[in-house]
Design an enzyme around this catalytic site. Structure first.
Site, PDB file in Angstrom:
ATOM      1  N   GLU A 285       0.965  -1.073  -0.144  1.00 31.07           N
ATOM      2  CA  GLU A 285      -0.061  -0.079  -0.034  1.00 31.07           C
ATOM      3  C   GLU A 285       1.169   1.388  -0.037  1.00 31.07           C
ATOM      4  O   GLU A 285       1.515   1.651   1.114  1.00 31.07           O
ATOM      5  CB  GLU A 285      -0.921  -0.138   1.241  1.00 31.07           C
ATOM      6  CG  GLU A 285      -1.898  -1.162   1.368  1.00 31.07           C
ATOM      7  CD  GLU A 285      -2.654  -1.331   0.029  1.00 31.07           C
ATOM      8  OE1 GLU A 285      -3.170  -0.166  -0.533  1.00 31.07           O
ATOM      9  OE2 GLU A 285      -3.273  -2.342  -0.167  1.00 31.07           O
TER      10      GLU A 285
ATOM     11  N   CYS B  85      -2.194   9.042   2.281  1.00 34.29           N
ATOM     12  CA  CYS B  85      -2.166   8.696   0.862  1.00 34.29           C
ATOM     13  C   CYS B  85      -3.340   9.100   0.079  1.00 34.29           C
ATOM     14  O   CYS B  85      -2.952   9.283  -1.235  1.00 34.29           O
ATOM     15  CB  CYS B  85      -1.871   7.083   0.730  1.00 34.29           C
ATOM     16  SG  CYS B  85      -0.215   6.438   1.664  1.00 34.29           S
TER      17      CYS B  85
END
Length: 484
Positions: free
Chosen positions: A252, A290
């Site tokens: 990720e 993110c």
């Protein structure tokens, strides 16, 4: 909770352990010491890995109700200790209390979902094989089994919840986990260790090891840890995959999330909603997410009305002490991180970008910043800022908007403000991202949904059930001679 004046033990195969080496954890807001953490020795790390490998078969055979009960216990204890844990997150991470408390709430949901999934996961699937003559009297029965112990490597920006996204799915499927919290924010991960220690999970089924980053390669390459779940930067993530090509690796990584505002999203109420959401979620966590809003791709027909609304909403955010309940935007994780963001803003301005608001730094705090006319080849134009900075891009029409989103090496999530359901489905087909959020910013994440990206945003998916599938593989058993 251990006080900041005594060293925090780490958790080695389910028990407390210490060493002579320590790490000081400091507040990014005021530099005060938040806690001192013992750092495991190489021998202690080896003991933890050996224990995980030794208990793997036993843990895999643990009844589902035992694993679910442990996850339920952690859920309850997180609820009971919410305020205390939120204060710890805020202290070590610099996250404003409103967001720290929200992170604990999300962590509670992760463990609750894991408890539910543990009870229903792996019920097995039967498949008749007599659809072909050679399969007469045969039945295939498929279940999932763990690959083996997991190495979970967590980042600093969600120091509790992203640890939970490693730990909870592993416990739900019955596979041991070695959790490595971020060196800047290890205390939240160690709190999870406290709660895990209150359960009856087998010794060796979990460890929380705040090892320095320079010790990570040895763990990454250890064959006894066939699963790696990493959340962090793209360069580190891809280096992990390159160094362990035969392992099952979930990455990720970063993003530069775009919020697209199409021309049909044009009423005052529409634009007020979009502006408020964009302003909030370009700056929550001080932009250290993110999926924070980094790019606002707005149709030319609404651009001139949207921009001042966003600027006003950004300027209304309270920046300051993260322990203050009214603070919206706190510091970055360190002054070095803030200096980097400041330098990127300076580079963009030197290349022709215009600052609409913000742009200044004070210690580890960067003012919420809005830019326009950012050249595509600047770092803000093409990289992940990971700070409270957004930039506007004006486009003409849907096709140009979608092309602007895809003009990126990242592809995590995108937000799409539109009322046109057909446009939503076209976006879902066209946008090169792991998730499209319609009617909101790209920053929305429900912890039970699949979450992950494409391109430089990574491989694999988190979200409790999806991580459980990543940690396991299908094994088929064929029964012969049955009267089907």
């Amino acid at each position: 909770m251990t006080t900041a004046t005594s060293p925090h033990a780490f958790w080695l195969a389910g028990r407390k352990a210490t060493s002579d080496s320590t790490l000081d954890v400091t507040s990014p807001w005021d530099g005060r010491n938040v806690g001192t953490v013992s750092i495991p020795t190489p021998e202690q790390v080896e003991e933890a890995v050996a224990a995980a490998a030794a208990v793997a078969d036993e843990f895999s055979a643990t009844p589902a109700h035992v694993r679910a009960a442990a996850l339920d216990h952690i859920t309850r204890r997180l609820v009971e200790r919410t305020d205390e844990i939120a204060q710890l997150i805020s202290a070590e991470n610099g996250k404003p209390m409103k967001w720290a408390r929200g992170e604990v709430g999300r962590c509670i949901s992760v463990f609750r979902w894991a408890a539910e999934e543990a009870r229903r996961f792996n019920g097995g699937e039967a498949q008749r094989l007599d659809s072909d003559a050679g399969g007469t009297g045969r039945l295939a029965f498929t279940r999932r089994f763990p690959y083996g112990p997991v190495l979970g490597i967590a980042p600093f920006n969600f120091p509790l919840n992203l640890c939970a996204h490693k730990v909870a799915p592993a416990l739900a499927v019955g596979t041991p986990i070695i959790l490595k919290p971020a060196p800047a924010t290890p205390l939240s991960g160690l709190i999870l260790g406290e709660l895990l220690a209150e359960t009856e999970l087998p010794a060796g089924s979990w460890s929380v090891l705040p090892v320095p980053n320079d010790q990570m390669p040895g763990l990454v390459q250890d064959e006894r840890l066939p699963i790696i779940s990493f959340t962090g930067s793209a360069p580190v993530g891809w280096s992990i995959l390159d160094s362990a090509p035969r392992k099952r690796v979930t990455l990720e990584l970063g993003g530069n999330g775009a919020a697209v505002v199409l021309g049909d999203y044009s009423s005052e109420a529409d634009l007020d909603w979009a502006a408020q959401r964009i302003a909030t979620f370009s700056n929550y966590q001080a932009g250290q997410s993110c999926i924070s809003v980094q790019r606002v791709v707005a149709d030319a027909s609404v651009y001139d009305r949207l921009v001042p609304k966003v600027v006003a909403a950004v300027e209304a955010l309270n920046t300051g002490d993260p322990s203050d309940e009214s603070t919206d935007v706190g510091p970055l994780v360190s002054e070095d991180a803030a200096r980097r963001v400041e330098s990127w803003i300076g580079e963009a301005v030197s290349a022709g970008a215009k600052v609409l608001t913000g742009g200044k730094r004070d210690g580890a705090t960067v003012e919420p910043t809005v830019l326009e006319n950012v050249p595509a080849d600047t770092q803000i134009g093409c990289e992940e800022v990971f700070g409270p900075v957004m930039s506007f891009v004006k486009v003409n029409g849907e096709q140009e908007a979608f092309a602007a989103v895809n003009d990126s090496k990242y592809g995590l999530q995108a937000g799409l403000f539109t009322h046109d359901v057909q446009a939503a489905f076209r976006a879902h087909r066209a946008l090169e991202v792991g998730g499209v959020v319609v009617g909101d910013v790209p920053s929305y994440r429900a912890d039970q949904m699949p979450y992950g990206g494409v391109k430089d945003s990574g491989v694999g998916r988190e979200g409790v059930r999806f991580a459980m599938e990543d940690y396991t593989y299908e094994r088929v058993m064929v029964l012969t001679g049955l009267a089907l």
